[in-house]
Enzyme design. Structure first.
Site, PDB file in Angstrom:
ATOM      1  CD  GLU A 120      -0.409  -1.569   3.036  1.00 11.78           C
ATOM      2  OE1 GLU A 120      -0.218  -2.494   2.217  1.00 11.78           O
ATOM      3  OE2 GLU A 120      -0.582  -1.759   4.264  1.00 11.78           O
ATOM      4  CG  ASN A 121       5.023   0.932   0.814  1.00 10.77           C
ATOM      5  OD1 ASN A 121       4.457  -0.139   0.624  1.00 10.77           O
ATOM      6  ND2 ASN A 121       6.319   1.060   0.747  1.00 10.77           N
TER       7      ASN A 121
END
Lengths: 220, 236, 220, 236
Positions: free
Chosen positions: C54-55
C-alpha cells in the site's frame, strides 16, 4: 448604438493587450476559447506565463506551423498546440484538481452576461431545442483564484452584457472579479460594478448608458 | 523566466510560522525529507500541526522535530515506532495531541484538500472507534463515513529530481505521500537530488506538475534515517 | 491447552502453504505483516500473483540479498523488497484507490479476534496508555474483494480468537470471508463460522472447544 | 504467467452486453479509441449508457456508434459538435437521453467511482441549472453540491503502449480521461500502438497500473477522427 460601439473603444486585440498587462510574471493561466485566446499574444516582454489547458497540459505553447499539428496535442478548444519547456501532461481528474483546488491563478472567459454580483452566464441561451453543452466553464469559474471576463460591452443588437441580474442560465454565482470590454475595465465589488479605467476616447456616461446596472466611478 | 530553485534548505523553510500546519512526506524513511526537517528545527517554528504517516525513528528527522517539542498536534495513521520513545512520551504526557486516521483516508483527505473537495464518503473505519463523532450515511445500502479534505500551509517533500518550474519525479516507493501533499499545501517545498533546467524533463513522466510546487532545493546526497539511527546520530 | 495447540495442527509455514493453494493465478494480492507475508513463499508452481504494497508498488518481489536493500524500495512493513517485471510505482492516494475501489482481489491479514459475523479486531487492545496505530488495516478490510485472516486458532494464553463478538476495538465490520488457522480452515457465512476443512490430525470437537462460537460442520 | 493481450479489437469487446454502461475515453479526437468503438458497432450491443466527454464528429467513431442508435443515454460535458448532426437529431427526437455534467465534475465522478468513493462535494455548478435536484451543503461557509461516483461495466480507452500486465502509458493530451476511466470500469479495454513484454516498461513512468486494465489490444496505426472525417468516411 451597435454602430457606435464598433467605432469607438478598444478592438479585440487591444482588449486582449490591455488584459495581458495585468497578469504577473509566473502566473498559471487558463484562457477560454475565442477572445481570451488572444491574450497570449500580448504578454509583455520579460514575463513568462504558464498556460493550463484543462484537457491535460501545463506549459502549452503557441499553435504549430500549418500542417505540423499533432492530433494528440490539442487545447481545450480542440486546436493544435505545442509544448513549452517545463511542461507536464496529466489526466483529466488531476487537471480539474488544479482548477477546483485553486491552483490556477487566473482564468479568462468570454461572457453572454455578467451581473453586478459577479454572476456569470456564458454557456447557454436557455432556448428549447438547443443542445446544452457546458464543458469546463462551471469548474473554472468556481475554482480558479481570479476569473476575468473579456467581452464586447454590448451584444450585437446593442443590449448590455453587464446587467443587474443575469437572464440567461448561470455558469457560476458571484465568481467574476474583473471585466475587460471594448469600452472599459470594470471590477466587480461588493457594491457592484466599479470602473477601473475607461478605454481611450470613451467617457463615463457613454459606458454607463450601455451598462445594465449602476457603475461606480473611479474616484469614489 | 521562472525559477523555483532556492539556495538552501534554510532558505526554503524561512517563512514557516508558529502555529502552521505542515505536511511532511514519507512512509517510514522512504521519502522522508530529513534535510528540510532539520532546517525547520533550526528555523525554530513551533506549535505546529504536522500531517505525516508516521512519527519518525531515532532522534533524527521527524522524531527530532517532535523531540524538540515543536509539534502540538500530529495527524497520522501509524505513530508507533519500533526504535524510538520520542512520540510515546510526548503522547502520554499530553504534549502532543494525536489525530489517528486510517492510512487510505489520510491519503484521500490530503488529495481532496488539494483538489478543492471539502468532503467525501469512505467505507473505511465504519463500525470502529475511529468512526466516533463522525457523520455516516448510506449509499446503495452500504454505510460510509463523511471525511473532510485536509489542507496545509506548507508541505516538506522529498523527490528525486526537479526542473526549475517545479516539476517533480520521485524515486520508487519514496513517492508515497509526496504528490497529494504537494497538491494540498499552499507552499510545497521539495528537496531533490538534482535540479535541472526547464525543458530537460520529459513532460510525459512528470509526476507532480510544477503548479503544485513553490520551491525546490537541491540536496545532492540526502541522508537516510536508518543510517543516521544506526550511527547513533541525533539532531541537532 | 496452549501446549496442545503447539504440538498438533499446522505450523505457521503449513498454514501459509494451505492458504496459498486457494489463490488463483493472476490475482492482485496484498499480504499483511507477519504470518501473511509467508504466503508468498508457497505459491504453487505455474501461478503468478501480483503483490500490492500500500505504500505504492504493484509487482513487489522478494527481499533482496542481505546488504543489497534500497532504503527507498520498501514494503508496508518497512522492509526492503525488490521489483518484479511488470511492476508500477504510484502515490498513496492512487494506492488506496486500488484498495478502496475493490481492485485488489485478496488481502491476507493477521487478527486478534474475528467474530462469527466477520468483524475483525487486529489493531488495538484498547489498553489505556498504549499508542494507537492503525495504518492501512481499516482501508484494506473495507475495500478489498476478499479478506482472509491467517492466525493461530488461540491466543498464547489459550483464549479463542474466533469469537461470538469481538471485545477488542474493531478494525472492520463484517469484512472477513475466510480464516486459516493452525487447526482448521473456516468460512464466515451468514449463519456463522462454517468449517471448510480440519488440519491433519485435528478433530471437529477439538476445534469447537477452542472456538468461541458454534462451528457448523462441513456436511451441513 | 499473465498476459492481458488479446488478438483483436473484436475479441476485446466480445462480451459487451445490451444495457451496459460503457465509458469511452478521449477529448475530441485525442485519445478516442476509434478501432475499439468500430469493433463495438460490429459486435452489436445496444441500449448502452455511454460516458464520454463529447459526442464525436462526422460519422465515424463515437458519432457512428450514436448514429447506429446503440446509445440510449449519454453522460457528457460537451455534446455539441461542430461538424456533425448525429447527436442533435438523436437528442431532439428523444432517442438518446443526455445527462449533462460539468467537465471537472465528470472527471472527478469517474475517479471517485474507481476509488471506492460513493459521493463527494464540489463547488462547480452551485447556483446553476445543473444544480437542480442536487443536494447542497455548506462547508466553512461556502456552498457545495453532492455528486455521486460513477462506475461502468466497460471502458474503451486509447493508450500509446502497454505491457502484458496491462500497464499503460499515453501520448500527450490523449491521456485525458483514460486513467480515471480505467479505474472506474469493471473491464477496462485499452488499444495501444504497441504491446511490450512485462519488464520492458519502466515502473516509474507507468501512468495506469495494470491492476486497472483487463485487456490490451495492439492497433499499430490507429486512425484519427479528423482524417476520417476529412476523407468523408462513415462507419460501417
Amino acid at each position: 448604438m451597435s454602430e457606435q460601439t464598433k467605432v469607438i473603444g478598444r478592438t479585440r486585440e487591444e482588449m486582449a493587450q490591455r488584459l495581458a498587462q495585468d497578469i504577473p510574471n509566473g502566473s498559471y493561466v487558463n484562457l477560454g476559447i475565442g477572445i481570451p485566446e488572444l491574450v497570449a499574444r500580448f504578454v509583455p516582454e520579460g514575463r513568462t506565463l504558464i498556460y493550463h489547458t484543462e484537457n491535460g497540459l501545463l506549459g502549452m505553447g503557441p499553435s504549430p506551423e500549418e500542417g505540423k499539428g499533432d492530433p494528440e496535442l490539442i487545447n481545450a478548444g480542440k486546436r493544435h498546440v505545442t509544448v513549452n519547456p517545463g511542461a507536464a501532461f496529466f489526466h483529466h481528474a488531476d487537471s480539474f484538481a488544479m482548477i477546483r483546488g485553486g491552483h490556477i491563478d487566473l482564468c479568462v472567459l468570454g461572457a453572454m452576461q455578467v451581473s453586478k454580483a459577479g454572476d456569470l452566464a456564458n454557456w447557454s441561451t436557455g432556448e428549447p431545442g438547443a443542445i446544452p453543452a457546458v464543458g469546463g466553464a462551471m469548474d473554472l469559474c468556481a475554482g480558479v483564484k481570479s476569473v476575468f471576463v473579456i467581452t464586447q460591452h454590448c451584444t450585437k443588437t446593442g443590449e448590455p452584457k453587464l446587467v443587474d441580474e443575469c437572464t440567461y442560465p448561470l455558469t457560476g454565482l458571484g465568481v467574476i472579479n474583473r471585466i475587460y470590454t471594448d469600452l472599459a475595465v470594470i471590477d466587480v465589488t461588493p457594491e457592484g460594478f466599479k470602473l477601473v479605467e475607461l478605454s481611450p476616447g470613451v467617457d463615463f456616461d457613454y459606458v454607463q448608458e450601455r451598462t445594465g446596472a449602476p457603475l461606480i466611478p473611479v474616484s469614489d | 523566466m521562472i525559477n523555483k530553485k532556492v539556495a538552501s534548505a534554510a532558505d526554503a523553510v524561512r517563512d514557516v510560522f508558529d502555529g502552521a500546519t505542515v505536511m511532511i512526506g514519507g512512509f517510514g524513511e522512504a521519502g522522508s525529507p530529513i534535510e528540510l526537517i532539520h532546517a525547520l528545527i533550526d528555523q525554530g517554528a513551533k506549535d505546529l500541526t504536522v500531517v505525516s504517516n508516521n512519527t519518525g525513528s531515532g532522534e533524527v528527522g521527524l522524531a527530532a522535530l517532535l523531540k524538540a517539542e515543536r509539534v502540538s498536534k500530529i495527524i497520522c495513521s501509524f505513530p508507533r515506532t519500533a526504535n524510538s520513545t520520542v512520540f510515546p512520551d510526548l503522547y502520554r504526557s499530553g504534549k502532543t495531541e494525536l489525530e489517528l486516521v486510517p492510512q487510505g483516508t489520510l491519503a484521500e483527505r490530503i488529495r481532496a484538500g488539494g483538489a478543492g473537495i471539502p468532503g467525501f464518503y469512505t467505507p473505511a473505519a465504519v463500525g470502529t472507534p475511529l468512526a466516533d463523532g463522525k457523520e455516516s450515511r448510506e449509499f446503495d445500502g452500504k454505510e460510509y463515513l463523511l471525511e473532510r479534505g485536509l489542507k496545509a500551509d506548507f508541505a516538506l517533500i522529498k523527490g528525486q529530481a526537479a526542473d526549475t518550474h517545479g516539476n517533480i519525479v520521485y524515486n520508487k516507493t519514496a513517492r508515497n505521500f509526496g504528490p497529494p501533499m504537494a497538491m494540498a499545501a499552499k507552499v510545497a517545498i521539495v528537496q531533490v537530488n538534482k535540479v535541472v533546467e526547464a525543458g530537460e524533463m520529459d513532460p510525459e513522466v512528470v509526476v507532480t506538475p510544477g503548479i503544485f510546487v513553490s520551491r525546490v532545493v537541491e540536496v545532492t546526497e540526502p541522508a537516510f534515517e536508518s543510517e543516521l539511527v544506526a550511527a547513533g546520530a541525533s539532531y541537532p
